[in-house]
Write a protein that holds these residues in place. Structure first.
Motif, PDB file in Angstrom:
ATOM      1  N   LYS A 171       0.805  -1.221   0.000  1.00 22.21           N
ATOM      2  CA  LYS A 171       0.000   0.000   0.000  1.00 22.21           C
ATOM      3  C   LYS A 171       0.838   1.272   0.000  1.00 22.21           C
ATOM      4  CE  LYS A 171      -3.761  -2.166   2.555  1.00 22.21           C
ATOM      5  NZ  LYS A 171      -4.501  -2.173   3.821  1.00 22.21           N
TER       6      LYS A 171
ATOM      7  N   PRO B   2      -0.432  15.587   3.614  1.00 18.17           N
ATOM      8  CA  PRO B   2      -0.953  15.451   2.267  1.00 18.17           C
ATOM      9  C   PRO B   2      -0.052  16.190   1.278  1.00 18.17           C
ATOM     10  CG  PRO B   2      -2.376  16.863   3.602  1.00 18.17           C
ATOM     11  CD  PRO B   2      -1.318  16.335   4.495  1.00 18.17           C
TER      12      PRO B   2
ATOM     13  N   GLN C 144      -2.469  12.707  -2.100  1.00 19.08           N
ATOM     14  CA  GLN C 144      -1.916  11.507  -1.475  1.00 19.08           C
ATOM     15  C   GLN C 144      -1.044  11.946  -0.299  1.00 19.08           C
ATOM     16  OE1 GLN C 144      -0.003   9.191  -4.570  1.00 19.08           O
ATOM     17  NE2 GLN C 144      -1.961   8.465  -5.354  1.00 19.08           N
ATOM     18  N   TRP C 145      -0.514  10.988   0.459  1.00 18.34           N
ATOM     19  CA  TRP C 145       0.257  11.309   1.667  1.00 18.34           C
ATOM     20  C   TRP C 145       1.718  10.941   1.505  1.00 18.34           C
ATOM     21  CZ3 TRP C 145      -0.992  13.035   6.758  1.00 18.34           C
ATOM     22  CH2 TRP C 145      -2.280  13.607   6.829  1.00 18.34           C
TER      23      TRP C 145
ATOM     24  N   VAL D 165       5.234   7.069   0.043  1.00 13.12           N
ATOM     25  CA  VAL D 165       3.985   7.708  -0.379  1.00 13.12           C
ATOM     26  C   VAL D 165       2.863   6.679  -0.292  1.00 13.12           C
ATOM     27  CG1 VAL D 165       2.781   8.781  -2.340  1.00 13.12           C
ATOM     28  CG2 VAL D 165       5.187   9.304  -1.912  1.00 13.12           C
ATOM     29  N   SER D 166       1.687   7.135   0.164  1.00 14.53           N
ATOM     30  CA  SER D 166       0.513   6.267   0.220  1.00 14.53           C
ATOM     31  C   SER D 166      -0.699   7.012  -0.339  1.00 14.53           C
ATOM     32  CB  SER D 166       0.228   5.822   1.657  1.00 14.53           C
ATOM     33  OG  SER D 166      -0.166   6.923   2.450  1.00 14.53           O
ATOM     34  N   GLU D 167      -1.718   6.263  -0.689  1.00 20.47           N
ATOM     35  CA  GLU D 167      -2.937   6.865  -1.235  1.00 20.47           C
ATOM     36  C   GLU D 167      -3.659   7.731  -0.204  1.00 20.47           C
ATOM     37  OE1 GLU D 167      -4.203   6.465  -4.425  1.00 20.47           O
ATOM     38  OE2 GLU D 167      -2.393   5.334  -4.929  1.00 20.47           O
ATOM     39  N   ALA D 168      -3.600   7.329   1.071  1.00 25.69           N
ATOM     40  CA  ALA D 168      -4.326   8.027   2.137  1.00 25.69           C
ATOM     41  C   ALA D 168      -3.454   8.026   3.402  1.00 25.69           C
ATOM     42  CB  ALA D 168      -5.649   7.325   2.407  1.00 25.69           C
ATOM     43  N   SER D 169      -3.921   8.734   4.412  1.00 24.38           N
ATOM     44  CA  SER D 169      -3.194   8.792   5.675  1.00 24.38           C
ATOM     45  C   SER D 169      -3.088   7.413   6.306  1.00 24.38           C
ATOM     46  CB  SER D 169      -3.915   9.735   6.645  1.00 24.38           C
ATOM     47  OG  SER D 169      -3.291   9.706   7.906  1.00 24.38           O
TER      48      SER D 169
END
Length: 159
Positions: free
Chosen positions: A15, A35, A142-143, A153-157
């Protein structure tokens, strides 16, 4: 903010995306997250200034400077704007300058290196578009998490 990129990678396998190890830490914060906001510029930091003059709300500014080693995209005045306007950090695919003063500021700053020359000021570039370097595509919203072990880096927190 308490986290370790290594632990986040272990707990979120598949993820998160890890950026190739290329950055040095220059800011007073060696660990930061938030973010993503993006800029794509080349040897022109006009958009960097105008972006850091706006409220950061804990975001991380990711600057795709094309990896240029011919001038600096961020100096102490711009880093101070980031501090004053609530930015969590700045990641520069390029160089910074004024590394001594920036080291004492309450902001995370990662860059490829330092260069004493300033950039041109023409206002060219793109804001909040997807940018790719270090094997990762950075998308606004993204975060990003950065610490002594690297940048992920991830799609969300994840926190």
């Amino acid at each position: 903010m308490e986290f370790q990129t290594t632990d986040l990678c272990d707990a979120n396998e598949g993820k998160v995306r890890a950026v190739a190890p290329m950055f040095r830490s220059f800011g007073g914060k060696t660990r930061f997250a938030g973010p993503i906001r993006t800029l794509k510029v080349f040897e022109d930091n006009s958009l960097v200034r105008s972006t850091l003059e706006s409220p950061g709300n804990g975001s991380v500014l990711v600057i795709d400077g094309g990896g240029s080693m011919r001038c600096a995209m961020v100096g102490d005045q711009l880093a101070l704007l980031g501090v004053k306007n609530g930015w969590a950090g700045i990641v520069v695919y390029g160089c910074i300058r004024d590394s001594g003063p920036i080291a004492g500021m309450d902001i995370g700053v990662f860059a490829l290196g330092t260069h004493p020359m300033k950039s041109v000021k023409k206002g060219a570039g793109d804001v909040d578009i997807a940018v790719t370097f270090g094997g990762v595509t950075f998308v606004a919203g993204q975060w990003l998490y950065a610490d002594e072990d690297g940048v992920i880096v991830s799609e969300a927190s994840l926190l």
